[in-house]
Design an enzyme around this catalytic site. Structure first.
Site, PDB file in Angstrom:
ATOM      1  N   MET A   1      38.892  45.277  34.501  1.00  7.34           N
ATOM      2  CA  MET A   1      38.680  44.151  36.008  1.00  7.34           C
ATOM      3  C   MET A   1      39.951  44.639  36.647  1.00  7.34           C
ATOM      4  O   MET A   1      40.096  44.311  38.462  1.00  7.34           O
ATOM      5  CB  MET A   1      38.289  42.636  35.389  1.00  7.34           C
ATOM      6  CG  MET A   1      36.841  42.791  35.285  1.00  7.34           C
ATOM      7  SD  MET A   1      35.586  43.227  35.635  1.00  7.34           S
ATOM      8  CE  MET A   1      35.489  41.708  36.994  1.00  7.34           C
TER       9      MET A   1
ATOM     10  N   VAL B   1      43.911  38.729  32.830  1.00  6.40           N
ATOM     11  CA  VAL B   1      44.417  39.506  31.189  1.00  6.40           C
ATOM     12  C   VAL B   1      43.154  38.991  30.487  1.00  6.40           C
ATOM     13  O   VAL B   1      42.383  38.678  31.037  1.00  6.40           O
ATOM     14  CB  VAL B   1      45.534  38.890  30.797  1.00  6.40           C
ATOM     15  CG1 VAL B   1      46.431  39.089  31.708  1.00  6.40           C
ATOM     16  CG2 VAL B   1      45.978  36.972  30.842  1.00  6.40           C
TER      17      VAL B   1
ATOM     18  N   HIS C   1      36.352  34.909  41.454  1.00  4.38           N
ATOM     19  CA  HIS C   1      35.577  35.215  40.366  1.00  4.38           C
ATOM     20  C   HIS C   1      35.055  36.453  40.262  1.00  4.38           C
ATOM     21  O   HIS C   1      33.810  36.802  41.528  1.00  4.38           O
ATOM     22  CB  HIS C   1      35.115  34.419  39.423  1.00  4.38           C
ATOM     23  CG  HIS C   1      33.683  34.916  38.838  1.00  4.38           C
ATOM     24  ND1 HIS C   1      32.119  34.639  38.052  1.00  4.38           N
ATOM     25  CD2 HIS C   1      34.008  35.553  37.104  1.00  4.38           C
ATOM     26  CE1 HIS C   1      31.980  35.109  36.793  1.00  4.38           C
ATOM     27  NE2 HIS C   1      32.839  36.191  36.768  1.00  4.38           N
TER      28      HIS C   1
END
Ligand code: NAD
Length: 738
Positions: free
Chosen positions: A338, A414, A464
């Site tokens: 991501m 992370v 998100h």
């Protein structure tokens, strides 16, 4: 020279009027009522002035035009709905007349007796392309990125200003149908190859080339107005037509499952229109457009996919009293799957990024992801070597948190582990300025909990993203209990800068999107356990309008992740929160058969080496006694998928997690492709009507279980005859529920 508000008309010594379309205070030209009125006057001016031989229409902006302003359609509809209450027949007649305004104007242009050429200098969409098609000549700039399209079908409409009649009279019917039913874009070269435009010219010589067409004696008569006109590619009742039409309807059915009335209507307009003279064809189109505009699909799609989408992109939910942030530097912590994607989209927006990982090698690997993405873009001709250098120069990989100094915002991506996230937060805050915002990309951990370790929880927010980050257009912005308005404004400014769409969501387990997605997959588990043949499960979902079947989707997100989520839910919320049959199913798949999903090439599907296609794992059907496929009602399966997701969206509204129906709708379409023809999860309920929807949910609850229990919000709405857009009216904040 004559100046209009939106146009400038300059006639040179050669007697050619150059009509330059350049709307003040708008970044892009659109067709609205004022523009149509002025265009009408300009046509009259060109005809009346005997010194004018012909006209070239072009744009004064980078793009030619985005097409019709769809809020004009919305206004037409609201007038129609008011008039309908007084005199239904007159209301329809008025709507029909209004719908025909552009059609009539463009027909006036092409029959005015003087030649018109459209000089298409940049992207030209929808109504603007229909205007160009009414011109006698079309020249397109060869500049990079110039696109031509009739994308109306994507908002539940179709090209209703002569498009369905002119395109198939210029190009063969197959190309015409494909272009209009998919709404896909054409490059200048492709448009020329198809016969849709006459010439492609260098940008600098565009207007000159257009003028030359007129000087060379361009006839002010369209081919279809000439005697003996023949359709390119043959008539409807010809061998070619007999080949095309049965297949065309079948292909459309396969692609849309009958969910998009406008797409089918394109076929009707073309088929019927080509059997009659041009003006009759236009009337046929006008009648169908009047009908389509009144469909729930068109109204819901215009609202969600055009109006609401634009409003959210422009910051509808942004606190207005906070100064916009100009980003000087963004930090990304975690250069994995991501984080690497987030670094790429940030640099693509021209913002410098520091990309941190545990060691430099890992951080550099994250940056290398950008190289891969850029290489693919370059192969498609969408980026140049110069873009590559510029973008890569903006990403600084590092293992040193000190490099975050001076960042306006840091995005943490992370491992999904509270302790790892805590360490990242503490190390970042040690170097960040007091006003910097800290955003977590967690997908499952509530933001309020993560913010507890922060020195400044007001500045702590959730961002998100969805994977793959470069493709997925939605970002959920998660408000923790203590998140402040400044953090919200900054997060929204950032999402806008990277050209994605934000929805603002209050903190809860799974936020909004994943709560809905889990319902979708969970209903598929129920069906598997009931013995519904797996292929039926997948096909029913697609027939309901979902882009990816629930089992295929679960393979993408990973079955062991579903197992983890089930375990965590069980641990946190107790036995009642999970269905033991689901636990057994995922345990069997993961533990007994090592089927984790796409990532290990074994999930609900098998993934043989390319070019073979993935296919459902044959053993899946042996896990449960199978029902007779002929006895399973596909309509019910379709309803179960859409209703279970929509109910979750309603619960999310009831709990105040999402507060604006535009966000629930747009979010559901952008994140997991919820049946776009419905306009999204809440529009789906509004479209059916709360009362009928609750009745349907009750029936499903009786037959299939408690997941279909309607929340009180919905039963109240059913009783009061309310819709979501009335009850949570986004345009009247005072009316909003708490
Ligand atoms: P990943 O394992 O691919 O990447 C995590 C990266 O963080 C690794 O490169 C790791 O070396 C690095 N890292 C770990 N501890 C670190 C530390 N203390 N400092 C700096 N770097 C550290 O994981 P991912 O799939 O990219 O997920 C990252 C986050 O995004 C998770 O919170 C996940 O829930 C969330 N998320 C994932 C997805 C998805 O589809 N994978 C979607 C949305 C959100």
């Amino acid at each position: 020279m004559t100046n209009y508000t939106n146009f400038k008309v300059e006639t040179g010594a050669d007697g050619i009027a150059v009509v330059t379309w350049n709307m003040p205070d708008k970044s892009m030209n659109v067709l609205n009522e004022d523009v149509l009125t002025e265009l009408d006057k300009i046509i009259d001016q060109v005809v009346a002035d005997s010194t004018i031989k012909g006209a070239v229409i072009t744009s004064g902006k980078d793009t030619f035009s985005g097409g019709a302003d769809l809020t004009m359609m919305q206004k037409m509809l609201s007038v129609f709905k008011k008039e309908q209450k007084q005199d239904a027949e007159k209301a329809v007649q008025n709507l029909f007349d209004n719908v025909g305004r552009m059609t009539g104007l463009f027909r006036k242009l092409e029959t005015c007796g003087k030649p018109w050429v459209s000089a298409i200098n940049g992207t030209c969409m929808g109504g603007a392309l229909e205007l160009s098609l009414a011109c006698h000549g079309r020249v397109v700039s060869d500049a990079d990125g110039v696109k031509l399209a009739l994308p109306e079908v994507k908002v539940g409409l179709f090209p209703g200003a002569g498009g369905t009649q002119r395109v198939p009279r210029l190009v063969n019917q197959q190309d015409a149908l494909q272009m209009m039913t998919t709404g896909s874009s054409l490059t200048a070269a492709r448009a020329k190859g198809m016969g849709l435009v006459h010439e492609v010219a260098p940008a600098k010589k565009l207007v000159e080339t257009a003028k030359k067409m007129i000087r060379n004696g361009l006839k002010p008569v369209q081919p279809w107005d000439e005697k003996g006109f023949k359709l390119p590619g043959g008539a409807i009742y010809s061998a070619a037509g007999a080949n095309l039409w049965p297949a065309a309807t079948a292909i459309l059915r396969r692609e849309t499952s009958g969910n998009y009335p406008a797409a089918l209507t394109i076929l009707k307009c073309v088929y019927e229109g080509l059997l009659v003279p041009f003006d009759t064809g236009l009337k046929i189109e006008q009648r169908y457009f009047t009908h389509i505009l009144q469909t729930t699909e068109a109204q819901s799609m215009i609202r969600s996919l055009f109006v609401s989408l634009q409003e959210l992109n422009k910051g509808a939910r942004r606190p207005t009293d906070i100064k916009p942030t100009k980003f000087k530097k963004i930090g990304v912590i975690g250069a994995g799957f991501m984080g690497a994607g987030i670094a790429y989209v940030t640099a693509k927006a021209g913002i410098p990024v520091v990309l941190i990982d545990r060691n430099l090698e890992a951080a550099e690997k994250g940056k290398a992801h950008s190289v891969d993405l850029i290489t693919k873009e370059m192969q498609k001709g969408r980026m140049t070597a110069e873009d590559k250098d510029k973008l890569l120069a903006l990403i600084t990989p590092s293992a040193d948190y000190a490099a975050l100094d001076g960042a306006d915002m840091v995005i943490e991506a992370v491992f999904e582990d509270r302790n790892v996230k805590q360490a990242a937060t503490e190390q970042a805050e040690a170097v960040l300025g007091q006003n910097a915002i800290f955003a977590s990309n967690t997908s499952t951990l509530p933001i309020t909990g993560l913010a507890k370790v922060s020195q400044r929880p007001k500045n702590f927010i959730g961002l998100h993203f969805f994977s793959p980050v470069d493709k997925m257009m939605l970002v959920e912005v998660i408000m923790g209990k203590k998140t402040g308005e400044k953090a919200l404004a900054t997060a929204l400014d950032y999402v806008r800068a990277i050209k994605k769409t934000p929805i603002v969501v209050n903190d809860t387990r799974g936020f909004y999107v994943n709560r809905c997605v889990l319902r979708y997959m969970s209903e598929a588990y129920n069906m598997l356990v009931e013995g519904v043949p797996p292929a039926m499960i997948e096909n029913a979902a697609k027939m309901a309008g979902m882009p990816v079947g629930p089992l295929a989707l679960n393979d993408e997100t990973a079955i062991d992740l579903s197992q983890k989520i089930l375990k965590a839910t069980l641990a946190d919320l107790g036995d009642k929160a999970v269905d033991p049959r689901h636990v057994e199913l995922v345990n069997t798949l993961v533990e007994k058969y090592d089927r984790l999903g796409r990532k290990n090439g074994k999930g609900f599907y098998d993934y043989p080496a390319r070019p073979a296609k993935k296919h459902l794992w044959p053993e899946l059907a042996t896990l449960y006694p199978q029902q007779d496929a002929d006895k399973v009602d596909v309509e019910t399966l379709k309803q179960r998928f859409l209703v279970t997701i929509a109910l979750e969206a309603a619960r999310v509204m009831e709990e105040g997690i999402v507060t604006d129906p535009r966000e629930a709708d747009v979010g559901s379409i952008l994140a997991f492709g919820f049946a776009p023809y419905s306009g999204g999860t809440l529009s789906y309920i509004d479209g059916i009507g709360a009362k009928a929807f609750v009745k349907l949910a009750k029936k499903l609850q009786k037959d299939y279980g408690a997941q279909f229990k309607a929340p009180k919000l919905l039963t109240d709405m059913a009783e009061n005859g309310e819709s979501f857009y009335q009850k949570f009216n986004p345009y009247k904040p005072a009316d909003k529920a708490a």
